[in-house]
Design an enzyme around this catalytic site. Structure first.
Site, short mmCIF file in Angstrom:
data_model
loop_
_atom_site.label_atom_id
_atom_site.label_comp_id
_atom_site.label_asym_id
_atom_site.label_seq_id
_atom_site.Cartn_x
_atom_site.Cartn_y
_atom_site.Cartn_z
N HIS A 47 0.80 -1.23 0.00
CA HIS A 47 0.00 0.00 0.00
C HIS A 47 0.82 1.27 0.00
O HIS A 47 0.25 2.36 0.01
CB HIS A 47 -0.95 0.03 1.21
N LYS A 61 -9.43 13.69 3.98
CA LYS A 61 -8.53 12.52 4.03
C LYS A 61 -7.66 12.68 5.26
O LYS A 61 -7.66 13.75 5.88
CB LYS A 61 -7.66 12.45 2.76
N ARG A 62 -6.92 11.63 5.63
CA ARG A 62 -6.00 11.78 6.75
C ARG A 62 -5.08 12.99 6.51
O ARG A 62 -4.73 13.29 5.35
CB ARG A 62 -5.17 10.51 6.92
N LYS A 97 0.11 14.36 1.52
CA LYS A 97 -1.18 14.66 0.90
C LYS A 97 -1.35 16.17 0.63
O LYS A 97 -2.25 16.59 -0.08
CB LYS A 97 -2.33 14.13 1.76
N THR A 150 -8.67 6.42 -2.75
CA THR A 150 -10.02 5.97 -3.11
C THR A 150 -11.00 7.12 -2.93
O THR A 150 -12.07 7.12 -3.54
CB THR A 150 -10.46 4.77 -2.27
N LYS A 189 -14.50 8.21 -5.05
CA LYS A 189 -15.81 8.53 -4.45
C LYS A 189 -16.29 9.91 -4.92
O LYS A 189 -17.47 10.12 -5.20
CB LYS A 189 -15.71 8.51 -2.92
C1 LIG Z 1 -12.35 6.79 1.28
C2 LIG Z 1 -11.97 7.13 2.66
C3 LIG Z 1 -10.63 7.38 2.99
C4 LIG Z 1 -9.52 7.37 1.94
O1 LIG Z 1 -9.43 8.66 1.39
P1 LIG Z 1 -8.17 9.10 0.48
O2 LIG Z 1 -8.59 10.42 -0.04
O3 LIG Z 1 -8.05 8.07 -0.60
O4 LIG Z 1 -6.99 9.16 1.37
C5 LIG Z 1 -10.31 7.70 4.29
N1 LIG Z 1 -11.26 7.78 5.24
C6 LIG Z 1 -12.56 7.56 4.97
C7 LIG Z 1 -13.56 7.68 6.06
C8 LIG Z 1 -12.95 7.23 3.68
O5 LIG Z 1 -14.25 7.00 3.44
#
Ligand SMILES: *Cc1c(COP(=O)(O)O)cnc(C)c1O
Length: 824
Positions: free
Chosen positions: A367, A558-559, A564, A666, A670
């Site tokens: 990952h 995101k985190r 990032k 991911t 979304k």
């Molecule tokens: C999809 C998702 C992530 C991953 O987000 P990235 O933008 O790909 O880092 C992290 N936390 C939650 C709650 C998510 O639904």
């Protein structure tokens, strides 16, 4: 088991609202012990959960029967994290009970959405990696694949985040405080897991040596089962989570001596194993308790897998025909040594026989390329916790290095680079190397990431085992991330192309011609506006900020991590603010810039970034000169449930990591699936999103991965950008000199220093000009509502590839060789 809705004598038709209504009332009374008069919203949630659960269990039992009859090869997904979120809305959708549940609750005077809001998220994961595991379970069940997840039933999941004085404060996530209607405790499914002790050797009588692991401590692993329903199918799979239980409730010696407290102390120490999830994302922990958590769930899972195999089979050669194990990152990589241990020490197989089986069973998903995320364990620590497993790893390594030496004679540098034991910085066990050597297939999670794995991190291994390496691009489940979270958009899409897209997301392509239809665009915009209005209410309720739903919702969720680059987004915000302050307000497209995300509690700089966002927000939001053209919101406690509100309401998706750092992402998928346009770098799955939507329908900026590598080797000067760009210099000076922290001017000095004196490792300044000019194009396009909407529709239409159904089919065909259950 087709999705027959016909009731038979044994089954009540729960999709009939009257039947379901009676079941709800019965569960309220007989399961919850409440009357209609005293029931709270939460009680109605419990009653609803039990009514839906009843039907899931019937299907689950049938799936189990089908597995017994057909005895298929099964996939076991080992993951330290499953970020599930809420279950009621998802289970009702997948089981086809949503309309009936809504109507039944309504007839009883309750609103489904309000009832759903009382469910506490199952937050047994940090972020993307854990959410991926949850999407995979949904897809496996939907595709009728016989599979089971294995993980840990953490008593406390991901911490709750609050913001106090602009700063992150962590609160424990006591998610089980009201119980959990979705789990079944299985006290009869318990396995002993050993730790510590030492190894003694015996001669086995025919010239061989037997190893006995003695004087160890034992912790029991008790199973909890969570049913996982597929969408519109009879299949309901299982997620098995392990809880630690003391091997003995009391230390009887202490108890009899009257020392009650120390009598239960051992129990507390043992059971602390499954107490809490480590809140680190993309960084290794190195703590002994973490190693013990990893081994605990892996050992229990492998014992359980072998137990099931031995129910039907006695020929070990059949094991790889019945069992596939996927390692979600290196967290369960000790499984390679554990299966060797089980086969050799417990079941008496010879080394070569066992190794031949093991390497047909495991596959490993990487990952991340980032060095700080790669797990290694000090040899001394590993030896103390798992003495026998260290011996096994030495033997695996010895044989592996002999093989490499045979392939590349005399290349001692190569041997030391690929060794499972790093001998150069204090001896350490490299878990990624163990995973690669023990697996038949190794995959990255997006095309660019898999390519980089083969040329950088695993270049040597790729030379040794070129056939092991493949790509499997990540995906997301369209059930949760479209139908459930954006019901109105799903309805609108169905009105044009039917609802086949829910199981076959490629059918979204049917929307392409509708992008040219003004009426469809109007309806599409109306859905987005409604979602934005709903989010605006939520923001008002959570942080008290009023936002303009006609402004562009520019969203980065995101985190919080340096790679990032939330900071790059902040640089843009301050740039816009400065343009307004200098009298250029007329050039501004109104934006609401929304951030959400948690920082690891020990990650100081990430926490500082959160504080800076909040300080910038209070200055910008309160400055009358801004005239509401700009609002900045930090929404606390990003989790699956708040994500479900944020994605459908986003106009602009910020995917701005330094090229070469985000393995896939991911959140990017979304966003696009919910009709946001992406501004992003050529990183992770952004590259493939660009391929799917075409360069007219995405905003790509910044350095590419080779340019990043080039710049770093040639030597990069952040100062050149600082002195060469006046807007940038002004922004950085404001941060460094305390413009946003007047009461403590040095508060963000470290951020300034990192971006300048310390070399700006993630190259924010190098990408700044490109980012800002691309943002200007975004602003301009947003003024053209019709064209913006057209492109948003084309994004939705071209997201078919990013269904986790496609991802799982690739694993099933190319990695696991697992076939769908035949439905009776
Ligand atoms: C999809 C998702 C992530 C991953 O987000 P990235 O933008 O790909 O880092 C992290 N936390 C939650 C709650 C998510 O639904």
């Amino acid at each position: 088991m087709s999705s027959s809705k016909k009731p038979n004598s044994a089954q009540l038709d729960r999709s009939n609202p009257e039947v379901l209504q009676r079941m709800l009332s019965n569960h309220l009374i007989y399961t919850e012990g409440k009357s209609v008069a005293t029931a709270t919203e939460r009680d109605w949630f419990e009653a609803s959960a039990h009514a839906v659960r009843d039907q899931m269990i019937e299907k689950h039992l049938k799936t189990t029967e089908a597995c017994v009859d057909q005895d298929p090869k099964r996939l076991y997904y080992l993951s330290l994290e499953f970020l599930i979120g809420r279950t009621l809305s998802n289970a009702a959708l997948n089981m086809g009970l949503e309309p009936a549940l809504r109507d039944s609750l309504k007839a009883l005077g309750h609103d489904l959405e309000e009832v759903e809001e009382t469910e506490i998220d199952a937050a047994l994961g940090n972020g993307g990696l854990g959410r991926l595991a949850a999407c995979f379970l949904d897809s496996m069940a939907t595709l009728d694949l016989p599979g089971q997840g294995y993980g840990i039933r953490y008593e406390y999941g991901m911490f709750n985040q609050r913001i106090k004085n602009g700063q992150q404060v962590e609160r424990p996530d006591n998610w089980l405080r009201f119980g959990n209607p979705w789990e079944f405790q299985r006290p009869e499914r318990m396995y002993p897991v050993k730790f510590f002790g030492r190894v003694v050797q015996f001669s086995d009588g025919d010239g061989g040596i037997e190893h006995h692991w003695v004087d160890s401590d034992t912790v029991m692993a008790m199973a909890y089962d969570v049913p996982i329903p597929g969408y519109n199918t009879g299949t309901v799979n299982n997620l098995r989570l392990w809880a630690a239980k003391a091997a003995r409730e009391f230390n009887l010696e202490s108890f009899n001596a009257g020392d009650y407290l120390s009598a239960v102390q051992d129990k507390n120490i043992s059971e602390s194993l499954s107490k809490v999830l480590y809140p680190n994302d993309s960084s290794a922990v190195g703590k002994e308790l973490r190693l013990r958590q990893e081994y605990f769930f892996v050992s229990a899972s492998i014992q359980d897998i072998l137990y099931h195999f031995l129910q039907k089979h006695s020929d070990w050669n059949q094991l790889p025909e019945k069992v596939a194990i996927q390692l979600n990152d290196t967290h369960p990589a000790v499984g390679v040594a554990e299966l060797m241990y089980q086969l050799i020490d417990v079941h008496g197989l010879k080394w070569d026989h066992a190794w031949g089986l093991v390497t047909k069973i495991f596959a490993y998903t990487n990952h991340t390329l980032m060095p700080e995320a790669l797990e290694t364990w000090a040899v001394e620590k590993f030896e103390r916790v798992l003495p026998r497993h260290l011996e096994i790893i030495y033997e695996i390594n010895h044989r592996f290095l002999a093989q490499v030496n045979h392939l590349f004679p005399g290349d001692t540098e190569l041997l030391s680079r690929v060794s499972i034991i790093n001998e150069s910085h204090g001896r350490r066990v490299r878990m990624a190397h163990l995973a690669v050597v023990g697996s038949h297939t190794v995959n990255g999670v997006a095309a660019i990431h898999s390519g980089l794995l083969q040329t950088t991190l695993f270049a040597d291994f790729h030379r040794i085992y070129p056939e092991k390496f493949i790509n499997v691009t990540n995906g997301i489940t369209p059930r949760r991330w479209l139908n459930q979270c954006n019901h109105n958009l799903a309805q609108l899409i169905s009105s044009r192309i039917g609802n086949g897209f829910v199981r076959n997301l490629d059918q979204l392509k049917g929307l392409i011609p509708h992008a040219e239809d003004a009426e469809f665009r109007k309806q599409f915009r109306a859905v987005k506006q409604e979602n934005k209005a709903r989010l605006a209410e939520y923001i008002k309720e959570k942080v008290g900020i009023t936002v303009d739903i006609n402004s562009m919702f520019d969203v980065q969720i995101k985190r919080i991590h340096e790679y990032k680059r939330q900071l790059l987004n902040v640089l843009h915000v301050i740039t816009l603010y400065n343009r307004i302050r200098s009298g250029n307000a007329h050039t501004i497209t109104p934006r609401t810039i929304i951030f959400a995300g948690k920082a690891a509690p020990g990650y100081k700089l990430a926490k500082m970034i959160i504080r800076l966002i909040n300080d910038v927000a209070s200055i910008v939001n309160e400055d009358p000169a801004v005239h509401g053209l700009l609002k900045v919101v930090f929404l606390p406690n990003y989790d699956v449930s708040s994500a479900e509100k944020l994605f459908p309401a986003s106009d602009l998706s910020e995917q701005i990591s330094t090229a070469g750092t985000e393995a896939s992402g991911t959140g990017n998928m979304k966003m696009a699936l919910n009709g946001a346009l992406t501004i992003g770098t050529l990183d992770g799955a952004n590259v493939e999103i660009l391929e799917e939507v075409g360069d007219n329908n995405i905003f790509i900026f910044g350095l590419t991965t080779p340019q990043v590598a080039d710049l770093r080797t040639k030597g990069y000067s952040a100062w050149d950008h600082y002195y060469g760009n006046e807007e940038l210099r002004q922004v950085l000076d404001m941060i460094g000199n305390g413009f946003f922290s007047v009461e403590e001017p040095d508060r963000y000095r470290q951020i300034f220093d990192n971006l300048t004196h310390h070399g700006d490792h993630y190259l924010l300044l190098a990408d700044y000009a490109s980012y800002i000019s691309t943002q200007d194009k975004v602003s301009l396009l947003y003024q053209d509502k019709e064209e913006w909407t057209r492109r948003a529709i084309l994004n939705v239409a071209n997201m078919g590839k990013f269904s986790s159904d496609r991802t799982i089919m690739e694993y099933a065909d190319n990695v696991w060789n697992v076939k769908s259950l035949k439905q009776s």
